[in-house]
Write a protein that holds these residues in place. Sequence first.
Motif, PDB file in Angstrom:
ATOM      1  N   ILE A  95       2.182  22.668  38.051  1.00 37.25           N
ATOM      2  CA  ILE A  95       0.840  22.758  38.634  1.00 37.25           C
ATOM      3  C   ILE A  95       0.939  23.080  40.119  1.00 37.25           C
ATOM      4  O   ILE A  95       0.233  23.957  40.637  1.00 37.25           O
ATOM      5  N   HIS A  96       1.828  22.393  40.801  1.00 36.92           N
ATOM      6  CA  HIS A  96       2.026  22.614  42.238  1.00 36.92           C
ATOM      7  C   HIS A  96       2.434  24.055  42.511  1.00 36.92           C
ATOM      8  O   HIS A  96       1.915  24.719  43.424  1.00 36.92           O
ATOM      9  N   ASP A  97       3.375  24.562  41.720  1.00 37.47           N
ATOM     10  CA  ASP A  97       3.884  25.920  41.931  1.00 37.47           C
ATOM     11  C   ASP A  97       2.840  26.981  41.587  1.00 37.47           C
ATOM     12  O   ASP A  97       2.858  28.083  42.152  1.00 37.47           O
ATOM     13  N   ALA A  98       1.943  26.667  40.657  1.00 41.27           N
ATOM     14  CA  ALA A  98       0.976  27.664  40.186  1.00 41.27           C
ATOM     15  C   ALA A  98      -0.192  27.860  41.131  1.00 41.27           C
ATOM     16  O   ALA A  98      -0.797  28.941  41.151  1.00 41.27           O
ATOM     17  N   ARG A  99      -0.519  26.853  41.909  1.00 38.72           N
ATOM     18  CA  ARG A  99      -1.716  26.931  42.751  1.00 38.72           C
ATOM     19  C   ARG A  99      -1.456  27.761  44.011  1.00 38.72           C
ATOM     20  O   ARG A  99      -0.464  27.586  44.697  1.00 38.72           O
ATOM     21  N   VAL A 157      -7.426   0.922  35.660  1.00 36.48           N
ATOM     22  CA  VAL A 157      -6.058   1.133  35.171  1.00 36.48           C
ATOM     23  C   VAL A 157      -5.361  -0.200  34.951  1.00 36.48           C
ATOM     24  O   VAL A 157      -4.713  -0.428  33.921  1.00 36.48           O
ATOM     25  N   ARG A 158      -5.522  -1.095  35.921  1.00 31.67           N
ATOM     26  CA  ARG A 158      -4.863  -2.401  35.828  1.00 31.67           C
ATOM     27  C   ARG A 158      -5.416  -3.234  34.671  1.00 31.67           C
ATOM     28  O   ARG A 158      -4.664  -3.777  33.860  1.00 31.67           O
ATOM     29  N   LYS A 159      -6.736  -3.320  34.566  1.00 27.56           N
ATOM     30  CA  LYS A 159      -7.365  -4.177  33.556  1.00 27.56           C
ATOM     31  C   LYS A 159      -7.114  -3.681  32.142  1.00 27.56           C
ATOM     32  O   LYS A 159      -6.902  -4.483  31.219  1.00 27.56           O
ATOM     33  N   GLU A 160      -7.145  -2.372  31.935  1.00 30.10           N
ATOM     34  CA  GLU A 160      -7.023  -1.820  30.587  1.00 30.10           C
ATOM     35  C   GLU A 160      -5.613  -1.367  30.245  1.00 30.10           C
ATOM     36  O   GLU A 160      -5.368  -0.874  29.141  1.00 30.10           O
ATOM     37  N   GLY A 161      -4.701  -1.493  31.196  1.00 31.42           N
ATOM     38  CA  GLY A 161      -3.323  -1.082  30.935  1.00 31.42           C
ATOM     39  C   GLY A 161      -3.218   0.415  30.669  1.00 31.42           C
ATOM     40  O   GLY A 161      -2.423   0.845  29.811  1.00 31.42           O
ATOM     41  N   LEU A 162      -3.976   1.216  31.399  1.00 31.61           N
ATOM     42  CA  LEU A 162      -3.983   2.662  31.188  1.00 31.61           C
ATOM     43  C   LEU A 162      -2.680   3.282  31.689  1.00 31.61           C
ATOM     44  O   LEU A 162      -2.118   2.852  32.698  1.00 31.61           O
ATOM     45  N   VAL A 163      -2.223   4.296  30.981  1.00 27.97           N
ATOM     46  CA  VAL A 163      -0.916   4.888  31.270  1.00 27.97           C
ATOM     47  C   VAL A 163      -1.066   6.045  32.255  1.00 27.97           C
ATOM     48  O   VAL A 163      -1.899   6.941  32.067  1.00 27.97           O
ATOM     49  N   CYS A 164      -0.234   6.028  33.296  1.00 27.83           N
ATOM     50  CA  CYS A 164      -0.225   7.097  34.285  1.00 27.83           C
ATOM     51  C   CYS A 164       1.189   7.678  34.395  1.00 27.83           C
ATOM     52  O   CYS A 164       2.177   6.991  34.124  1.00 27.83           O
ATOM     53  N   ALA A 165       1.246   8.926  34.817  1.00 22.55           N
ATOM     54  CA  ALA A 165       2.531   9.566  35.056  1.00 22.55           C
ATOM     55  C   ALA A 165       3.088   9.096  36.396  1.00 22.55           C
ATOM     56  O   ALA A 165       2.431   8.369  37.143  1.00 22.55           O
ATOM     57  N   GLN A 166       4.290   9.539  36.724  1.00 21.42           N
ATOM     58  CA  GLN A 166       4.934   9.143  37.969  1.00 21.42           C
ATOM     59  C   GLN A 166       4.108   9.542  39.186  1.00 21.42           C
ATOM     60  O   GLN A 166       4.096   8.844  40.198  1.00 21.42           O
ATOM     61  N   CYS A 167       3.366  10.641  39.073  1.00 23.53           N
ATOM     62  CA  CYS A 167       2.535  11.106  40.179  1.00 23.53           C
ATOM     63  C   CYS A 167       1.271  10.273  40.337  1.00 23.53           C
ATOM     64  O   CYS A 167       0.513  10.454  41.298  1.00 23.53           O
ATOM     65  N   GLY A 168       1.026   9.359  39.391  1.00 24.23           N
ATOM     66  CA  GLY A 168      -0.130   8.473  39.471  1.00 24.23           C
ATOM     67  C   GLY A 168      -1.343   8.944  38.713  1.00 24.23           C
ATOM     68  O   GLY A 168      -2.342   8.224  38.627  1.00 24.23           O
ATOM     69  N   PHE A 169      -1.294  10.138  38.138  1.00 24.59           N
ATOM     70  CA  PHE A 169      -2.442  10.674  37.420  1.00 24.59           C
ATOM     71  C   PHE A 169      -2.364  10.338  35.929  1.00 24.59           C
ATOM     72  O   PHE A 169      -1.288  10.081  35.394  1.00 24.59           O
ATOM     73  N   PRO A 170      -3.504  10.340  35.235  1.00 26.13           N
ATOM     74  CA  PRO A 170      -3.549   9.881  33.838  1.00 26.13           C
ATOM     75  C   PRO A 170      -2.710  10.707  32.874  1.00 26.13           C
ATOM     76  O   PRO A 170      -2.620  11.926  32.994  1.00 26.13           O
ATOM     77  N   ILE A 171      -2.127  10.015  31.916  1.00 25.87           N
ATOM     78  CA  ILE A 171      -1.548  10.661  30.744  1.00 25.87           C
ATOM     79  C   ILE A 171      -2.573  10.517  29.627  1.00 25.87           C
ATOM     80  O   ILE A 171      -2.904   9.403  29.203  1.00 25.87           O
ATOM     81  N   VAL A 172      -3.126  11.643  29.191  1.00 25.22           N
ATOM     82  CA  VAL A 172      -4.218  11.636  28.208  1.00 25.22           C
ATOM     83  C   VAL A 172      -3.805  12.439  26.980  1.00 25.22           C
ATOM     84  O   VAL A 172      -2.823  13.184  27.005  1.00 25.22           O
ATOM     85  N   PRO A 207      -9.697  16.691  38.315  1.00 26.97           N
ATOM     86  CA  PRO A 207      -8.321  16.391  38.715  1.00 26.97           C
ATOM     87  C   PRO A 207      -7.617  15.413  37.779  1.00 26.97           C
ATOM     88  O   PRO A 207      -6.418  15.545  37.530  1.00 26.97           O
ATOM     89  N   LEU A 208      -8.356  14.448  37.241  1.00 29.44           N
ATOM     90  CA  LEU A 208      -7.739  13.453  36.368  1.00 29.44           C
ATOM     91  C   LEU A 208      -7.213  14.053  35.060  1.00 29.44           C
ATOM     92  O   LEU A 208      -6.421  13.425  34.367  1.00 29.44           O
ATOM     93  N   ALA A 209      -7.665  15.262  34.729  1.00 32.12           N
ATOM     94  CA  ALA A 209      -7.261  15.890  33.469  1.00 32.12           C
ATOM     95  C   ALA A 209      -6.188  16.953  33.649  1.00 32.12           C
ATOM     96  O   ALA A 209      -5.790  17.601  32.684  1.00 32.12           O
ATOM     97  N   GLU A 210      -5.681  17.126  34.861  1.00 30.98           N
ATOM     98  CA  GLU A 210      -4.848  18.306  35.091  1.00 30.98           C
ATOM     99  C   GLU A 210      -3.468  18.244  34.440  1.00 30.98           C
ATOM    100  O   GLU A 210      -2.876  19.295  34.177  1.00 30.98           O
ATOM    101  N   LEU A 211      -2.943  17.070  34.117  1.00 36.35           N
ATOM    102  CA  LEU A 211      -1.658  17.027  33.418  1.00 36.35           C
ATOM    103  C   LEU A 211      -1.780  17.503  31.976  1.00 36.35           C
ATOM    104  O   LEU A 211      -0.774  17.756  31.309  1.00 36.35           O
ATOM    105  N   GLU A 212      -3.021  17.648  31.488  1.00 38.76           N
ATOM    106  CA  GLU A 212      -3.255  18.199  30.147  1.00 38.76           C
ATOM    107  C   GLU A 212      -3.871  19.594  30.229  1.00 38.76           C
ATOM    108  O   GLU A 212      -3.474  20.491  29.489  1.00 38.76           O
ATOM    109  N   ILE A 213      -4.826  19.802  31.132  1.00 37.55           N
ATOM    110  CA  ILE A 213      -5.514  21.095  31.247  1.00 37.55           C
ATOM    111  C   ILE A 213      -4.681  22.109  32.016  1.00 37.55           C
ATOM    112  O   ILE A 213      -4.706  23.301  31.742  1.00 37.55           O
ATOM    113  N   GLY A 214      -3.934  21.637  33.024  1.00 37.36           N
ATOM    114  CA  GLY A 214      -3.137  22.539  33.849  1.00 37.36           C
ATOM    115  C   GLY A 214      -3.785  22.832  35.190  1.00 37.36           C
ATOM    116  O   GLY A 214      -4.735  22.165  35.605  1.00 37.36           O
TER     117      GLY A 214
END
Length: 380
Positions: free
Chosen positions: A246-250, A323-338, A353-360
Motif C-alpha cells: 500500500i505504501h509503495d503504491a500510493r 479494540v480492547r473491550k472486544e478483543g479485535l484483531v489488528c495487524a502490526q501496523c495497528g490497522f484492522p484485520i477484517v 482507512p480502516l479497510a485498506e488491508l483488505e481493499i488496498g
Amino acid sequence: MEWVIAGGGIHGCTIATYLIKAKGIPASQICIIDPHKGPIEKWKDLTSRIAMPFLRSPSVHHCDIHPFSLHYFNDGGSDVFYGKYKRPGLDFFNHHSEAIFTSIGLQERWQQGRVQGVTKSGNHWVVETDSGSVEGKNLVIATGMNERLSVPEWAEELRENRPTQVGHIFQENLPLITPDIAVVGGGITAAHLVIKLSREHPGRVVQISRHPYRVHDFDSDPGWLGPKFLRGFHSLSSYKKRRQAIHDARHRGSVTSELRNRLRRLEDRGAYRFIQDELEGSGVEGSTLSLSLKHSRWEGKTLLLATGFCPKIMKTEWVRELVRKEGLVCAQCGFPIVNEHLEWCDHLYVSGPLAELEIGPVARNIAGARKAAERIIRSI
C-alpha cells in the motif's frame, strides 16, 4: 435499528445508499451519526476552501449504485466533465450526491453528534454520542481521517502563538489571509490552494515544498481497482507486506498533469513562486513571520499548511477502547484485520482507512467507498 453508520462523509453515505437502493433495507432501519449537519458536509467544506474545480476521480466514481449515474444525471451541459477521464466538476458532483441522498431520505436518518464510545449489548451495538445513544444490530465505522490534521513539529509553536497568521488549511478556524502568503506542502491540496491564492493575490504567494511536483493522474495506479494488482495483493498472507505494498503504491504528494500545467502558467506570469527547499527554522518579529530555509529565506504575514491528515487513525480513543473491550484483531501496523466482507467481528464493519488491508491502496478514496459498500452488501 438494523444499521448504524458512524460517519456521514463520502464513505458512510455511499454505504447507506447501497444498503437502501441495492439491498432494499428500509431507510427507517438506518441511522447515520456524524458531527456535521448533513451528508458529506465536511467534504463540501474542505473542497470549497481550496476552490477545487474538478475531482481527481473519474466520472464512474460517485455515491450512487449505478456506475454511469453521473452521466445519466447530466442535463446536457458540456462543462461538467473534464479531460479524457471525464472528471466531474465539484459542484456537479455535489449536486448529484444531494439528489441521490434526498431521493432516499438520508437527511431524515441523520443524528448529529460525535461518537464517544461503543459497547456490545447482547446482539446489538450501543453507540454513545454527545447527543445521545443509538442502538443497532450492525455497525459500520466509516469515520475517515478528517479530524486529525498533520502539522509539522516546527509549525506547532507558531500556530499556537500566532493563530491569526498561521494555520492548517483544514483546521476549523482559519487564520486571516493577508499577503505575503506562504503555502507549505507539495501535493494536490497545496496546488489547488496556490492557484486560488495566486488569483486573489497575484505576485504575493510562495509555495514551499521539500520535493518538486510529482505528476500522476491518480493517487495510485488504476490497476489497483481490479485484479491486475489486487490478485497479488490478496495472495499476501503477511499483513506487513500488504502494508508495504500500500505504501509503495500510493503517489503521495502528487498532482495531476493539468494542475501542473496551470501552475506552470501562473508561475511564468509571476503570480506565485515555487521554492523547493528544506526548512531549518522559523521566527516572528512584530507582525512578520520568517522561515529560514537551507538555501533561502521567506518573510511574510500568513503561513498556511497544506500538509494533509495524520495517518494514525487508530489513535482515536473510542476505537482503541473498542479494540480492547472486544478483543479485535489488528495487524502490526495497528490497522484492522477484517474478512472479505470487511467484518472486523460479527456485525461490525469498517470502511475507508480502516479497510485498506483488505481493499488496498484505493480504500480511502471514492472508489474505495464503492468497493466497501459492495463488499458489505454481499454479506447480507
